[in-house]
Design a protein around this motif. Structure first.
Motif, PDB file in Angstrom:
ATOM      1  N   LEU A  60       0.827  -1.202   0.000  1.00 62.93           N
ATOM      2  CA  LEU A  60       0.000   0.000   0.000  1.00 62.93           C
ATOM      3  C   LEU A  60       0.869   1.262   0.000  1.00 62.93           C
ATOM      4  N   GLY A  61       0.287   2.359  -0.402  1.00 66.73           N
ATOM      5  CA  GLY A  61       1.018   3.616  -0.487  1.00 66.73           C
ATOM      6  C   GLY A  61       1.017   4.394   0.812  1.00 66.73           C
ATOM      7  N   THR A  62       1.433   3.767   1.893  1.00 64.80           N
ATOM      8  CA  THR A  62       1.529   4.429   3.198  1.00 64.80           C
ATOM      9  C   THR A  62       2.994   4.528   3.597  1.00 64.80           C
ATOM     10  N   PRO A  63       3.327   5.432   4.532  1.00 63.65           N
ATOM     11  CA  PRO A  63       4.727   5.530   4.962  1.00 63.65           C
ATOM     12  C   PRO A  63       5.281   4.204   5.488  1.00 63.65           C
ATOM     13  N   THR A  64       4.492   3.487   6.289  1.00 59.61           N
ATOM     14  CA  THR A  64       4.966   2.202   6.806  1.00 59.61           C
ATOM     15  C   THR A  64       5.202   1.207   5.675  1.00 59.61           C
ATOM     16  N   SER A  65       4.298   1.172   4.710  1.00 60.91           N
ATOM     17  CA  SER A  65       4.454   0.256   3.576  1.00 60.91           C
ATOM     18  C   SER A  65       5.673   0.616   2.735  1.00 60.91           C
ATOM     19  N   ALA A  66       5.953   1.910   2.580  1.00 62.90           N
ATOM     20  CA  ALA A  66       7.127   2.331   1.809  1.00 62.90           C
ATOM     21  C   ALA A  66       8.411   1.852   2.473  1.00 62.90           C
ATOM     22  N   ILE A  96       8.809  11.488   8.010  1.00 64.26           N
ATOM     23  CA  ILE A  96       8.079  10.285   8.375  1.00 64.26           C
ATOM     24  C   ILE A  96       8.101  10.098   9.884  1.00 64.26           C
ATOM     25  N   ARG A  97       7.005   9.633  10.445  1.00 61.09           N
ATOM     26  CA  ARG A  97       6.945   9.393  11.878  1.00 61.09           C
ATOM     27  C   ARG A  97       7.895   8.259  12.264  1.00 61.09           C
ATOM     28  N   ALA A 138       6.370   4.768  12.267  1.00 61.44           N
ATOM     29  CA  ALA A 138       6.194   4.194  10.929  1.00 61.44           C
ATOM     30  C   ALA A 138       7.499   3.607  10.420  1.00 61.44           C
ATOM     31  N   GLY A 158       7.899  -0.363   9.800  1.00 64.80           N
ATOM     32  CA  GLY A 158       8.240  -0.773   8.444  1.00 64.80           C
ATOM     33  C   GLY A 158       9.499  -1.616   8.382  1.00 64.80           C
TER      34      GLY A 158
END
Length: 524
Positions: free
Chosen positions: A282-288, A366-367, A370, A374
């Motif tokens: 997914l296109g979320t910070p954690t996914s990146a 980015i947090r 996250a 990740g």
């Protein structure tokens, strides 16, 4: 043409003495030492000519000779990448393949290792000078052994120069070498535990009996068998040794012909379609961050080289304990928790592995949580799979499936605790790591004290958190199965709590120390 190649090899040997004074001194000392040791061995072998125990002499020579032959395979393969007599250097001279192969093989007989080998083989001939036919077989065996070692060295050197010309292939060889070394450690340990004073001769005899029927040791057993009256056995081993050297000769001719028309290997640039894991997740910070971590794991040799060793680590613990007499059922409980611990422990310096690429995480805002989640998610998933698959197998080998909850509890606690502690220390105490693109076996310049501190604190604290689950497991093994359930829930509870707390604390540390982390990466 053969004579010219031999003269060229002699000139190359003479050029070694045209280096700096200290290099010449080192080369001279090495030559003197090698020749001196070989002369000493020859004198010892000559003194054994009249020894009555021909069987013991044969066994010793078979084992020692097999080690020598293996050395002519392994050493050139590791050190022979830069070969001064590489067949490709003569490709433009238009020589026939057979002529060049013959010339290079004869030239290979001129060298320090071959001189040392030849002196030692003279000693074996003196040892077995016990009658006309035995002496004749000893001479034939010595000649075959000499030719076998020379051809093995040439074949191994050419394969090393041709197949290991790229860095990736050398790294793969290094990983394979480490794996083989680790796997051979239990065998070496078992040899160390042998009571050589009482049963050493029996072990030596058994080992020699196996090696004597292999290409490594057959040639060394020929005169010994003949001297012991086993004539037909000696002749069969003579055929095996002769077939080995003939096969090596044809293999050497094929390698020369192939190398003359094949250019040197070059690292090929790979092309990738799409964004890989970034397209899947997914296109979320954690996914990146997760996608970037997965990309590293599958493409970066620094990661997969360390992960490749993980399944072998329990062998280094289980085998010695088994040799020491520990109950095999107890040993079945070790592998899964140990793999879970070491797998999670690998994240303790994950930030430093990014090197200067960590700037993307810092400047993107980015947090920290996250980033922590990740990075941990791929390792966590693999750890859960290892526990789910390995725990029933361990319980089955233990002999009581009731212990399954305890194995899951202890392994889960070690996995969660090590991930949580690693999440904190990787953000707070990053130490220099191997840079991206460098060999995974390259040692970075770093403060060994801080590296040892971070590695030790992650390991020790993770084990401390798992002690309650280990204690409940031990109580359950005393006959009260309900303690196994206590080990499960206490282990999973502590592991999850440490994991969540480590992610939150590590995320806060990462957010607060972003500039310091980037500065540390630039200094490294």
């Amino acid at each position: 043409m053969v004579a010219q190649l031999v003269l060229l090899k002699l000139q190359l040997l003479a050029n070694m003495f045209r280096r700096s004074a200290w290099q010449v001194v080192g080369i001279t000392l090495g030559i003197v030492y090698g020749v001196g040791v070989s002369l000493l061995i020859t004198v010892i072998l000559a003194g054994l000519r009249f020894a009555p125990d021909t069987g013991l002499i044969r066994d010793v020579l078979v084992v020692a000779g097999s080690v020598v032959v293996a050395g002519f395979i392994v050493v050139p393969l590791i050190l022979g990448v830069d070969d001064s007599m590489d067949p490709r250097r003569f490709a433009l001279l238009g020589m026939p393949d057979r002529t060049l192969a013959t010339g290079l093989a004869v030239a290979a007989m001129v060298g320090i290792p071959t001189v040392v080998l030849g002196i030692g083989l003279v000693g074996t001939v003196i040892t077995w000078s016990r009658g006309f036919w035995v002496t004749l077989l000893a001479l034939l065996a010595a000649a075959i052994a000499f030719g076998t070692c020379v051809l093995l060295a040439r074949v191994s050197t050419s394969i090393g120069a041709f197949a290991l010309s790229t860095r990736r292939s050398r790294e793969a060889l290094g990983v394979i070498g480490i794996v083989l070394a680790v796997l051979s450690a239990p065998a070496l340990l078992s040899l160390l535990t042998v009571d050589w004073a009482r049963s050493g001769l029996r072990v030596l005899e058994q080992l020699a009996a196996v090696l004597a029927w292999t290409p490594l040791g057959a040639v060394w057993a020929i005169p010994g068998d003949a001297a012991s009256g086993q004539v037909w056995t000696a002749l069969l081993k003579l055929l095996l040794a002769a077939a080995t050297v003939v096969a090596l000769w044809f293999a050497w001719q094929w390698i020369v012909a192939r190398m003359l028309v094949t250019p040197g290997r070059e690292a090929s640039a790979r092309s990738y379609r799409g964004l890989g894991w970034f397209d899947v997740l997914l296109g979320t910070p954690t996914s990146a961050v997760t996608a970037r971590t997965l990309t590293y794991i599958f493409r970066d040799a620094r990661y997969w080289a360390s992960y490749l060793i993980l399944p072998i680590a329990p062998v280094l613990v289980v085998v010695p304990l088994g040799i020491a007499g520990v109950d095999p059922s107890l040993l079945a409980l070790i592998p899964v928790p140990m793999v879970a611990l070491f797998l999670a422990w690998t994240v303790h310096n994950d930030v430093a592995m990014d090197s200067t690429a960590v700037w993307m995480h810092v400047v993107s805002g980015i947090r920290g949580t996250a980033d922590r989640v990740g990075r941990l998610l791929p390792v966590f998933i693999v750890g859960v799979v290892v526990i789910a698959v390995g725990s029933p197998i361990s319980a089955m080998f233990f002999g009581d499936m009731a212990v399954l909850p305890a194995i899951v509890g202890v392994s889960g606690c070690l996995l969660g605790s090590a991930l949580g502690i690693g999440s904190i220390v990787s953000a707070r105490f990053p130490y220099p790591a191997v840079k991206p693109g460098d060999s995974p076996f390259q040692a970075p310049q770093s403060s060994s004290s801080i590296a040892a501190f971070v590695q030790s604190i992650t390991m020790v604290v993770s084990i401390v958190f798992a002690l309650p689950a280990v204690w409940f497991t031990w109580r359950g093994m005393s006959g009260i199965d309900r303690w196994y359930d206590s080990a499960l829930w206490s282990g999973l509870g502590i592991g999850i709590a440490v994991l969540v707390g480590g992610v939150l604390i590590g995320g806060a540390v990462f957010t607060r120390r972003g500039p310091e982390i980037l500065a540390a990466a630039q200094r490294a």
